[in-house]
Scaffold this active site. Sequence first.
Site, PDB file in Angstrom:
ATOM      1  N   HIS A  38      28.405  33.348 -19.886  1.00  0.00           N
ATOM      2  CA  HIS A  38      27.163  32.569 -19.939  1.00  0.00           C
ATOM      3  C   HIS A  38      25.954  33.490 -19.850  1.00  0.00           C
ATOM      4  O   HIS A  38      24.983  33.331 -20.609  1.00  0.00           O
ATOM      5  CB  HIS A  38      27.131  31.558 -18.794  1.00  0.00           C
ATOM      6  CG  HIS A  38      25.830  30.828 -18.664  1.00  0.00           C
ATOM      7  ND1 HIS A  38      25.542  29.685 -19.368  1.00  0.00           N
ATOM      8  CD2 HIS A  38      24.721  31.102 -17.920  1.00  0.00           C
ATOM      9  CE1 HIS A  38      24.324  29.276 -19.069  1.00  0.00           C
ATOM     10  NE2 HIS A  38      23.793  30.121 -18.186  1.00  0.00           N
ATOM     11  N   GLU A  39      26.002  34.446 -18.933  1.00  0.00           N
ATOM     12  CA  GLU A  39      24.884  35.383 -18.801  1.00  0.00           C
ATOM     13  C   GLU A  39      24.765  36.257 -20.045  1.00  0.00           C
ATOM     14  O   GLU A  39      23.650  36.610 -20.460  1.00  0.00           O
ATOM     15  CB  GLU A  39      25.056  36.244 -17.545  1.00  0.00           C
ATOM     16  CG  GLU A  39      25.084  35.458 -16.240  1.00  0.00           C
ATOM     17  CD  GLU A  39      23.899  34.513 -16.086  1.00  0.00           C
ATOM     18  OE1 GLU A  39      22.798  34.841 -16.573  1.00  0.00           O
ATOM     19  OE2 GLU A  39      24.071  33.436 -15.485  1.00  0.00           O
ATOM     20  N   HIS A  60      22.677  34.642 -22.606  1.00  0.00           N
ATOM     21  CA  HIS A  60      21.233  34.865 -22.474  1.00  0.00           C
ATOM     22  C   HIS A  60      20.831  36.192 -23.123  1.00  0.00           C
ATOM     23  O   HIS A  60      19.763  36.292 -23.739  1.00  0.00           O
ATOM     24  CB  HIS A  60      20.824  34.865 -21.006  1.00  0.00           C
ATOM     25  CG  HIS A  60      20.847  33.518 -20.361  1.00  0.00           C
ATOM     26  ND1 HIS A  60      20.229  32.411 -20.919  1.00  0.00           N
ATOM     27  CD2 HIS A  60      21.420  33.081 -19.203  1.00  0.00           C
ATOM     28  CE1 HIS A  60      20.410  31.366 -20.137  1.00  0.00           C
ATOM     29  NE2 HIS A  60      21.135  31.739 -19.092  1.00  0.00           N
TER      30      HIS A  60
END
Length: 233
Positions: A104-105, A108
Site C-alpha cells: 500500500h505504501e 503511494h
Amino acid sequence: MYYPMGFYFDPTYVLVIIGAVICMIASGRVNSTYHKYQRVRSRSGMTGAQAAEQILHASGIYDVRIEHISGNLTDHYDPRSRVLRLSDTVYGSNSVAAIGVAAHECGHAVQDQVGYVPLRLRGAFVPVANFGSKAAWPLIILGLILGWNNTLIQIGIICFSFAVLFQLITLPVEFNASRRAVNILGSSGILQGEEIKQTKKVLSAAALTYVASAASGILSLLRLVLLFGRRDD
C-alpha cells in the site's frame, strides 16, 4: 434554546459522540483484521521490506529509500524526502498483512512517480490544513470571549473546514493506493490466490479508518455550524 458551552448539556454533543464511536469501530476493525492476518505467513516468505523493494523496482522506482520506523502501523511514504518508512510489525515480518501494508505504501510511491493528481493536491493542501486545524478553535474561543464576535467565529469555522476538506481529499488517495497495491501483488506473484483476498480485507479495513475520520470531521463541522446558527435563539 441555546446551551452555553461548558455550563449546560449541549444536544449537539451527540454528533461528536457519534463521530467518536465511528472512529472507535473502524480502529477496532483494522486492528483485529491486521492481527488476524499477521499470523498468516506468506508463501513467498518475503518480508514487508523485501516485498516493498521488489515492488518499487518492478515499477521502475530506484530512488526511494526503505527505512525502518518504530511503532505499530506507523507506515508511511514521505514524498518530500522520497523515503518509504515501514513499522516494526511490517518491516521484518513475512505475514500476508505486513506485505499488504508495505505494498500500500509502495502504491503511494507509484502515485508520486506518475504524478497522480489527488496526491499532488493533498500535498499542496497540507500547509492549509495544518493551519486550519491549529487556528480553528483558538479563533472560535476568542470570538466567544469577545462577546460572540461573529467574524472571528466564522473565520474559525472556515479554518476547521480546511482540515475536514483535507480528510476528504485523502480518501481517493488512499483507496487508489490500495487498488494499486492489490494489482501489483497479484501481477508480480508476491502473493497468490487466497493471499490476495486476505490482503484485500486488511487494506479495506485500513481504508475504513480514513472514511471514519472524514465522517467524524464532517459531524464536528456540522456541530459548529449548528451552534453558530443558533446564536440568537
